[in-house]
Write a protein that holds these residues in place. Structure first.
Motif, PDB file in Angstrom:
ATOM      1  N   LEU A 124       0.821  -1.204   0.000  1.00 21.98           N
ATOM      2  CA  LEU A 124       0.000   0.000   0.000  1.00 21.98           C
ATOM      3  C   LEU A 124       0.858   1.258   0.000  1.00 21.98           C
ATOM      4  N   LEU A 125       1.953   1.204   0.756  1.00 23.65           N
ATOM      5  CA  LEU A 125       2.862   2.352   0.798  1.00 23.65           C
ATOM      6  C   LEU A 125       3.418   2.643  -0.593  1.00 23.65           C
ATOM      7  N   SER A 126       3.780   1.599  -1.322  1.00 18.99           N
ATOM      8  CA  SER A 126       4.253   1.783  -2.698  1.00 18.99           C
ATOM      9  C   SER A 126       3.158   2.367  -3.572  1.00 18.99           C
ATOM     10  N   GLY A 127       1.897   1.915  -3.330  1.00 16.78           N
ATOM     11  CA  GLY A 127       0.774   2.416  -4.102  1.00 16.78           C
ATOM     12  C   GLY A 127       0.497   3.885  -3.873  1.00 16.78           C
ATOM     13  N   VAL A 128       0.823   4.393  -2.681  1.00 21.11           N
ATOM     14  CA  VAL A 128       0.672   5.816  -2.381  1.00 21.11           C
ATOM     15  C   VAL A 128       1.911   6.596  -2.816  1.00 21.11           C
ATOM     16  N   LEU A 129       3.064   5.985  -2.622  1.00 17.35           N
ATOM     17  CA  LEU A 129       4.328   6.669  -2.872  1.00 17.35           C
ATOM     18  C   LEU A 129       4.509   7.056  -4.332  1.00 17.35           C
ATOM     19  N   ALA A 130       4.127   6.173  -5.246  1.00 11.67           N
ATOM     20  CA  ALA A 130       4.309   6.463  -6.671  1.00 11.67           C
ATOM     21  C   ALA A 130       3.479   7.669  -7.124  1.00 11.67           C
ATOM     22  N   PRO A 131       2.171   7.738  -6.821  1.00 10.86           N
ATOM     23  CA  PRO A 131       1.422   8.955  -7.181  1.00 10.86           C
ATOM     24  C   PRO A 131       1.916  10.199  -6.449  1.00 10.86           C
ATOM     25  N   LEU A 132       2.343  10.037  -5.191  1.00 10.10           N
ATOM     26  CA  LEU A 132       2.882  11.171  -4.445  1.00 10.10           C
ATOM     27  C   LEU A 132       4.115  11.725  -5.140  1.00 10.10           C
ATOM     28  N   TYR A 133       4.969  10.836  -5.607  1.00  6.41           N
ATOM     29  CA  TYR A 133       6.193  11.237  -6.306  1.00  6.41           C
ATOM     30  C   TYR A 133       5.862  11.942  -7.620  1.00  6.41           C
ATOM     31  N   THR A 146       6.648  11.166   4.041  1.00  2.10           N
ATOM     32  CA  THR A 146       5.355  11.797   3.772  1.00  2.10           C
ATOM     33  C   THR A 146       4.300  10.759   3.406  1.00  2.10           C
ATOM     34  N   ALA A 147       4.664   9.776   2.566  1.00  2.00           N
ATOM     35  CA  ALA A 147       3.714   8.729   2.177  1.00  2.00           C
ATOM     36  C   ALA A 147       3.300   7.893   3.381  1.00  2.00           C
ATOM     37  N   SER A 148       4.240   7.583   4.265  1.00  2.00           N
ATOM     38  CA  SER A 148       3.923   6.800   5.460  1.00  2.00           C
ATOM     39  C   SER A 148       2.972   7.565   6.371  1.00  2.00           C
ATOM     40  N   ARG A 149       3.264   8.845   6.582  1.00  4.19           N
ATOM     41  CA  ARG A 149       2.404   9.667   7.438  1.00  4.19           C
ATOM     42  C   ARG A 149       1.021   9.820   6.823  1.00  4.19           C
ATOM     43  N   TRP A 150       0.978   9.996   5.517  1.00  2.00           N
ATOM     44  CA  TRP A 150      -0.312  10.142   4.848  1.00  2.00           C
ATOM     45  C   TRP A 150      -1.129   8.863   4.986  1.00  2.00           C
ATOM     46  N   PHE A 182      -3.956  -7.309 -17.959  1.00  2.00           N
ATOM     47  CA  PHE A 182      -4.652  -6.191 -17.324  1.00  2.00           C
ATOM     48  C   PHE A 182      -4.342  -5.975 -15.843  1.00  2.00           C
ATOM     49  N   THR A 183      -3.981  -7.003 -15.106  1.00  2.59           N
ATOM     50  CA  THR A 183      -3.962  -6.896 -13.650  1.00  2.59           C
ATOM     51  C   THR A 183      -3.099  -5.742 -13.141  1.00  2.59           C
ATOM     52  N   VAL A 184      -1.844  -5.701 -13.552  1.00  3.40           N
ATOM     53  CA  VAL A 184      -0.945  -4.644 -13.078  1.00  3.40           C
ATOM     54  C   VAL A 184      -1.427  -3.280 -13.566  1.00  3.40           C
ATOM     55  N   GLY A 185      -1.838  -3.215 -14.830  1.00  2.65           N
ATOM     56  CA  GLY A 185      -2.313  -1.955 -15.380  1.00  2.65           C
ATOM     57  C   GLY A 185      -3.541  -1.430 -14.656  1.00  2.65           C
ATOM     58  N   VAL A 186      -4.484  -2.316 -14.348  1.00  8.61           N
ATOM     59  CA  VAL A 186      -5.691  -1.900 -13.628  1.00  8.61           C
ATOM     60  C   VAL A 186      -5.329  -1.349 -12.260  1.00  8.61           C
ATOM     61  N   TRP A 187      -4.456  -2.065 -11.530  1.00  3.84           N
ATOM     62  CA  TRP A 187      -4.071  -1.589 -10.199  1.00  3.84           C
ATOM     63  C   TRP A 187      -3.381  -0.227 -10.270  1.00  3.84           C
ATOM     64  N   LEU A 188      -2.481  -0.054 -11.224  1.00  2.00           N
ATOM     65  CA  LEU A 188      -1.755   1.211 -11.334  1.00  2.00           C
ATOM     66  C   LEU A 188      -2.680   2.360 -11.713  1.00  2.00           C
ATOM     67  N   VAL A 189      -3.594   2.124 -12.636  1.00  2.00           N
ATOM     68  CA  VAL A 189      -4.518   3.176 -13.056  1.00  2.00           C
ATOM     69  C   VAL A 189      -5.487   3.519 -11.931  1.00  2.00           C
ATOM     70  N   VAL A 190      -6.065   2.496 -11.303  1.00  2.00           N
ATOM     71  CA  VAL A 190      -7.049   2.735 -10.240  1.00  2.00           C
ATOM     72  C   VAL A 190      -6.397   3.383  -9.020  1.00  2.00           C
ATOM     73  N   SER A 191      -5.258   2.868  -8.593  1.00  2.00           N
ATOM     74  CA  SER A 191      -4.604   3.437  -7.410  1.00  2.00           C
ATOM     75  C   SER A 191      -4.144   4.875  -7.672  1.00  2.00           C
ATOM     76  N   PHE A 198      -7.486  11.802  -3.726  1.00  2.00           N
ATOM     77  CA  PHE A 198      -7.252  12.040  -2.301  1.00  2.00           C
ATOM     78  C   PHE A 198      -6.396  13.290  -2.089  1.00  2.00           C
ATOM     79  N   PHE A 199      -5.353  13.424  -2.902  1.00  2.47           N
ATOM     80  CA  PHE A 199      -4.449  14.564  -2.747  1.00  2.47           C
ATOM     81  C   PHE A 199      -5.176  15.883  -3.017  1.00  2.47           C
ATOM     82  N   HIS A 200      -5.996  15.904  -4.076  1.00  3.80           N
ATOM     83  CA  HIS A 200      -6.738  17.126  -4.392  1.00  3.80           C
ATOM     84  C   HIS A 200      -7.716  17.474  -3.268  1.00  3.80           C
TER      85      HIS A 200
END
Length: 220
Positions: A124-133, A146-150, A182-191, A198-200
């Motif tokens: 999950l941290l990786s899933g937040v960290l990539a969009p944060l970056y 920042t990703a961990s705190r968020w 599709f699996t990886v692509g779906v997760w990356l697009v959705v996350s 969330f950030f907005h």
């Protein structure tokens, strides 16, 4: 009225087909460039590239995946590995440890639970960290903090990410043919879509809080 409704449905269907194709391309390019970096060094920049391109698409930009994905992967190869490599490596190692403990039966039950929880958090941290970056400009060392705190401070949002990951995992389990396409692509697009939203939302809340504080200070 009927023509208008029919046109609206046609546009929605076209948009859905465009997103399906886009997701399949993200999945394909993520796999190709992960392998191009010998997996260990390729997965992190491939994830950064996928998230960056997806963010541009969500913003309404015209995106050419076959051109922009390789460019971002190359440009972010070093930084992407520095920022995203550690949590992705930890998630992978803990997933492997979970599988190893689970094969031990009852003797490995505690290890299975501990590694599964730790691996899930790292995932999950990786899933937040990539969009944060992709979304914010920060010093490299601040992204992980920042990703961990968020993640720990926004449990409802974290739960939505968990639900999204579970849906993708269950769909892949029920339809294994989705995995290579599709699996990886779906997760990356959705996350990415969830996290950018969330950030907005968080930015709007901060702006409202600052405005309220400024109004209060002006009143006094």
């Amino acid at each position: 009225m009927r023509d208008s409704e029919g046109g609206s449905w046609a546009l929605r269907a076209q948009s859905l087909c465009d997103w399906v194709l886009f997701t399949a391309l993200i999945n394909l390019f993520w796999l190709i460039f992960t392998v191009a970096g010998l997996v260990v060094l390729g997965a992190a920049p491939a994830t950064v590239a996928a998230v960056t391109v997806t963010r541009r698409r969500l913003r309404g930009d015209v995106v050419h995946v076959w051109r922009e994905f390789p460019a971002v992967w190359t440009a972010e190869f070093v930084r992407g590995n520095l920022v995203l490599g550690p949590p992705m490596a930890v998630a992978g190692l803990l997933a492997a440890s979970t599988a190893a403990f689970s094969r031990m039966g009852a003797a490995g039950s505690l290890g299975t639970v501990v590694c599964a929880i730790g691996g899930g958090f790292a995932f999950l941290l990786s899933g937040v960290l990539a969009p944060l970056y992709a979304h914010y400009e920060l010093p490299l060392w601040r992204y992980l903090v920042t990703a961990s705190r968020w993640l720990l401070g926004n449990l409802v949002h974290a739960l939505l990410l968990v639900v999204a990951a579970a849906v993708v995992a269950i769909a892949t389990f029920l339809l294994p043919g989705l995995l290579p396409f599709f699996t990886v692509g779906v997760w990356l697009v959705v996350s990415t879509a969830l996290c950018i939203g969330f950030f907005h939302l968080n930015e709007r809340r901060l702006d409202e809080r600052r405005a309220a504080e400024a109004a209060t200070a002006a009143a006094h």
